[in-house]
Design an enzyme around this catalytic site. Sequence first.
Site, PDB file in Angstrom:
ATOM      1  CG  HIS A  89      61.652  18.944  24.136  1.00  0.00           C
ATOM      2  ND1 HIS A  89      62.456  17.860  24.367  1.00  0.00           N
ATOM      3  CD2 HIS A  89      62.482  19.997  24.006  1.00  0.00           C
ATOM      4  CE1 HIS A  89      63.719  18.235  24.372  1.00  0.00           C
ATOM      5  NE2 HIS A  89      63.767  19.537  24.152  1.00  0.00           N
ATOM      6  CG  ASP A 132      58.813  39.865   7.378  1.00  0.00           C
ATOM      7  OD1 ASP A 132      58.141  39.046   6.695  1.00  0.00           O
ATOM      8  OD2 ASP A 132      59.976  40.192   7.056  1.00  0.00           O
ATOM      9  CG  HIS A 157      66.067  34.433   3.455  1.00  0.00           C
ATOM     10  ND1 HIS A 157      65.397  35.034   4.500  1.00  0.00           N
ATOM     11  CD2 HIS A 157      65.244  34.503   2.386  1.00  0.00           C
ATOM     12  CE1 HIS A 157      64.220  35.448   4.075  1.00  0.00           C
ATOM     13  NE2 HIS A 157      64.101  35.144   2.797  1.00  0.00           N
ATOM     14  CD1 TRP A 165      67.063  38.155   5.030  1.00  0.00           C
ATOM     15  CD2 TRP A 165      67.683  40.239   5.529  1.00  0.00           C
ATOM     16  NE1 TRP A 165      67.731  38.656   3.954  1.00  0.00           N
ATOM     17  CE2 TRP A 165      68.136  39.955   4.238  1.00  0.00           C
ATOM     18  CE3 TRP A 165      67.964  41.508   6.057  1.00  0.00           C
ATOM     19  CZ2 TRP A 165      68.835  40.854   3.466  1.00  0.00           C
ATOM     20  CZ3 TRP A 165      68.662  42.406   5.280  1.00  0.00           C
ATOM     21  CH2 TRP A 165      69.094  42.068   4.007  1.00  0.00           C
ATOM     22  N   GLY A 166      62.948  39.567   8.743  1.00  0.00           N
ATOM     23  CA  GLY A 166      62.227  39.576  10.022  1.00  0.00           C
ATOM     24  C   GLY A 166      61.437  38.318  10.281  1.00  0.00           C
ATOM     25  CG  ASN A 167      60.625  36.033   7.999  1.00  0.00           C
ATOM     26  OD1 ASN A 167      59.526  36.524   8.207  1.00  0.00           O
ATOM     27  ND2 ASN A 167      61.309  36.257   6.888  1.00  0.00           N
TER      28      ASN A 167
END
Length: 162
Positions: A22, A30, A102, A124-126
């Site tokens: 948890h 990316d 970001h 921004w593929g994170n």
Amino acid sequence: MKRDADAILNAELSHAIASMGHTDVLMVVDAGFPIPDDAWRIDLALTRGVPRLFDVLEAVHEELVPERVLYADDVPEMNPEMDERLRTLYEGSGAELETTAHETILEHGERAKAIVRTGDFVPWGNVVIECGTDPKDWFDGENVTMPAEYERRYEEMYGESP
């Protein structure tokens, strides 16, 4: 071989998911994400676009209960397809879906328990996934009161009151 052929077969990724507790953080990123040298890097990248970010996110989502999912606040405006896919994927999961600067996403790399690198080239593929718990599993005992926050998650996850 694992009995469930639809489950994650990559041994290291499967181990990482099983190790999450948890509030632990798992990132799926990316190909260009600057992974810290001391991070638990699970590098799945093979070639450009292989595997795709959402292929990995969907597989992880099948095995990991998310409590909070963070992604860059540039995404809704600058990459609306990604925003829609994230909303669709996490709808009904009980997870809070949030955007943040970001730079904050980059900082989460420092505290992530594991970072999964894909081969995707996505602006921004994170994605930061903060692990949660399933309220059904934790609050089903007699004389146990489920806190209101978990009642909300339960209702979202199961479509009914506890």
